[in-house]
Design an enzyme around this catalytic site. Structure first.
Site, PDB file in Angstrom:
ATOM      1  N   HIS A  85       0.882  -1.177   0.072  1.00  0.00           N
ATOM      2  CA  HIS A  85       0.083   0.019   0.056  1.00  0.00           C
ATOM      3  C   HIS A  85       0.934   1.227  -0.002  1.00  0.00           C
ATOM      4  O   HIS A  85       1.761   1.341   0.786  1.00  0.00           O
ATOM      5  CB  HIS A  85      -0.866   0.187   1.056  1.00  0.00           C
ATOM      6  N   ASP A 164     -15.366   2.190   7.204  1.00  0.00           N
ATOM      7  CA  ASP A 164     -14.269   2.992   6.609  1.00  0.00           C
ATOM      8  C   ASP A 164     -14.620   3.840   5.698  1.00  0.00           C
ATOM      9  O   ASP A 164     -14.379   5.001   5.237  1.00  0.00           O
ATOM     10  CB  ASP A 164     -13.156   2.291   6.365  1.00  0.00           C
ATOM     11  N   ARG A 171     -14.725  12.429   6.313  1.00  0.00           N
ATOM     12  CA  ARG A 171     -13.547  13.183   6.736  1.00  0.00           C
ATOM     13  C   ARG A 171     -13.175  14.031   5.582  1.00  0.00           C
ATOM     14  O   ARG A 171     -12.595  15.186   5.736  1.00  0.00           O
ATOM     15  CB  ARG A 171     -12.313  11.988   6.852  1.00  0.00           C
ATOM     16  N   SER A 186      -7.464   3.773   8.804  1.00  0.00           N
ATOM     17  CA  SER A 186      -8.412   3.367   7.519  1.00  0.00           C
ATOM     18  C   SER A 186      -7.717   2.487   6.584  1.00  0.00           C
ATOM     19  O   SER A 186      -8.269   1.739   5.933  1.00  0.00           O
ATOM     20  CB  SER A 186      -8.608   4.931   6.759  1.00  0.00           C
ATOM     21  N   LYS A 190      -8.831  -1.925   5.943  1.00  0.00           N
ATOM     22  CA  LYS A 190      -9.111  -2.642   4.520  1.00  0.00           C
ATOM     23  C   LYS A 190      -8.119  -3.646   4.320  1.00  0.00           C
ATOM     24  O   LYS A 190      -8.481  -4.701   3.871  1.00  0.00           O
ATOM     25  CB  LYS A 190      -9.195  -1.567   3.504  1.00  0.00           C
TER      26      LYS A 190
END
Lengths: 428, 428
Positions: A85, A164, A171, A186, A190
């Protein structure tokens, strides 16, 4: 589940206290179901942003978000799994060569990706520049492709961490994006729900990144590594430079073309370096540190996986990238050495050309983007092309050019230049 | 009006900066019109609560809330005007004798009041215990009554500071009530829009008040006095004790009856003291410090104005107060001196008996309330009545009695007792 009064939960965090496990479980569940209103969660998010959460609170918050939806399970695959990620940057196409490279080394890559928002690009937006390619797969299709091809890049389903999804959208409109506990939970909710066996985080730092300074980037990286380890996911983070954009392109189709160059054994040195560095971490996390991804990249096997991966999702790996309606070339104003190229300036220019979106429902242009013809340290010649801008909407050139103003420096030839390191830190 | 991006406005306050005049004007206007969503204003309110606003920001915020609605104008009246605002307490019926007293001294009192929420009572709820009395007047009726009778106590119209009305409801459900800049601007926007020439603020401090400690109470008082002076309203604040409830009653009809006793020349000494002290400030603010309200109270003229004021709003000043279905007497558990009576305990007991409401749409009972038969410093005798609780819903007694537990202390006879001052500070 124990019931709570939402105003008391907000007061607890507002007044600098910590939220109990029971309060966290309740507030995430109630928000997901609509029992806590958007305005109440917005006030709580701002209190979290300003007053923080400790490691145990963040872990519980992450767990509650995972519990709001389904979890995937790759344990039936014949290969170990590893995922990556990135917190997002400019020209960050690394997922495109990386996923097939790691799969070519024998580790399956279930890469659930997102779309871009603002000046950072989205992996799915880039791949959609490939004719026919589709981002949405069923869970069954994904499992089959992981087994057969070894790599999948697709959209995360709605079933993973729906809390989320709702909270992220909130947000985004309430000025509460930049809270490290909320960013970390967040991302990690995931990734943990997705069920990867190991995970490598690329935490970007610099003007083009979400985190502008190294301390914040290290804190975010450490928080996410701790969350991953607590959840039994083998997690490592690299903190990498995003003061300068990656490679020579930012946009959609232009970044796919650059990625294919890397898979073909060429491409910009920094993209190759970061791809290989992240591949080494993913392989090590999955217990395959016996394979050298640099060798595999050179062998052409990663390109074979890329082609199979694109075909498996109905894309044509041989189709040319879409041609823009208009291009505009910016010539170098003087000769010398390019000493600075600002990632944010380039990212905003690419966004304004149509490669990114301002609101999540906006479309993006496959052909929009920007190519720079020199990287910091390279020589430039007055009058020779420095940037090529492309878009289907030529009225966008003016504001894109504005963003590039002041975004680079050219020093007299012979000025000493020392490149900053690309990989700044490693946390595990 | 200059346009702004709401997320940028939230970021400015979140990051500890100050909001520009233009940002404040825009955000209040956009919120009133629906262009800024509740969740966005909730995040901004939490950021204001945690990061504060300076005096100029609070003044601009107040001005923007005033500009969201209409302004009243009493300059055509033949008399000067003065108003009073209390931040709310237990047994605080002072407006009821005060308004007719000041009117009897020659100064008009346009008292726009509210209903109670939580353990503090509401002036309109109390007056509605008077048979026939109505809280809602048109602006014309109000002006005529001010000219003819000299005093009006009525509901504020929807036209005054609609931004405040919307924001107050939002703060109530998002844990953002306790922000001094927002409390001060909420109160003062209504009072300035109402158009009073002078204003006296009764800022309560103690367990039964909104402000639990003297520093917060002084800060709120100073903030509101500055706002009033900046807006050209002659403003003074008294900081007064609310650790002990006022008088001998809390509730609706019971407080009206106690107020009538004061107007008749009797009543508890503390209620008389505070009524006269506030009347002196209101008269001084309106330029009438030549009149002594203590003399006017003794003369019976204030009672005449009370009767005329009640009649002008269709009430019957001779109607007895409603009788509760049930009463419950708590006997003193020992003999000695009552050394403490906690305002919050008494206020919550009265609320639970049905005198107050939990949500703004709930009804209240006119006959519900509580009477205490001793004040701190008074002797009590074991077995003699200490409290009388009244309600139309006897199932409410148990929880009201719970609230009184631990809410008072009885010391052996002869224990020295020194009463705390009622008026703690004065700011002008």
């Amino acid at each position: 589940m124990e019931q709570h009064d939402v105003v008391e939960v907000i007061h607890a965090k507002r007044d600098g206290g910590r939220l109990s496990d029971s309060q966290i479980d309740w507030v995430i569940d109630a928000y997901t179901r609509g029992g806590v209103a958007d305005e109440q969660m917005a006030a709580l998010a701002m209190a979290i942003l300003l007053n923080g959460m400790d490691r145990a609170e963040i872990a519980r918050w992450t767990g509650a978000m995972i519990a709001s939806g389904e979890r995937m399970d790759f344990s039936s695959l014949s290969r170990p799994t590893a995922d990556k990620h990135s917190t997002g940057g400019v020209g960050d196409k690394i997922t495109l060569p990386l996923a097939p490279l790691v799969a070519a080394c024998g580790v399956a890559v279930p890469q659930l990706s997102g779309r871009g928002l603002g000046h950072t690009g989205g992996t799915l937006d880039k791949l959609e520049a490939v004719a026919g390619w589709r981002a949405t797969l069923s869970n069954d299709e994904m499992m089959r492709q992981l087994e057969d091809v070894g790599a999948v890049i697709c959209a995360a389903g709605d079933g993973l961490a729906p809390a989320d999804k709702k909270l992220y959208a909130l947000r985004d409109v309430t000025g509460t994006v930049e809270a490290i506990p909320l960013i970390a939970s967040s991302i990690m909710s995931k990734k943990i729900a997705e069920g990867t066996g190991s995970l490598v985080l690329d935490v970007k730092v610099g003007s083009g990144a979400f985190m502008k300074n190294i301390d914040d980037a290290r804190e975010l990286a450490a928080t996410m590594v701790a969350l991953g380890q607590d959840a039994g996911v083998n997690t490592v983070a690299l903190v990498t430079d995003m003061a300068t954009p990656l490679g020579l392109t930012a946009g959609n189709g232009v970044e796919v073309a650059e990625s294919v160059e890397v898979l073909a054994g060429g491409g910009p040195a920094d993209v190759v370096e970061l791809t290989v560095a992240l591949a080494r971490e993913m392989l090590a996390g999955a217990g395959r540190d016996d394979v050298d991804p640099a060798d595999v990249l050179a062998s052409g096997k990663a390109m074979d996986v890329w082609r199979a991966m694109i075909r498996a999702q109905d894309g044509d790996p041989d189709a040319p990238m879409p041609t823009p309606k208009e291009t505009h070339v910016v010539a170098a104003p003087s000769s010398g050495v390019l000493t600075r190229l600002d990632a944010l300036s380039v990212g905003v220019a690419s966004w304004r050309l149509g490669a990114g979106r301002a609101r999540k429902e906006d479309p993006v242009q496959a052909a929009a983007g920007i190519t720079w013809h020199a990287r910091p340290g390279d020589s430039v010649v007055e009058g020779a092309p420095l940037f090529t801008l492309q878009t289907d909407a030529p009225e966008r050139f003016a504001r894109a050019l504005e963003s590039l103003e002041g975004g680079y420096d050219i020093a007299p030839a012979g000025t000493p230049f020392e490149a900053a390191p690309l990989v700044i830190d490693r946390l595990s």
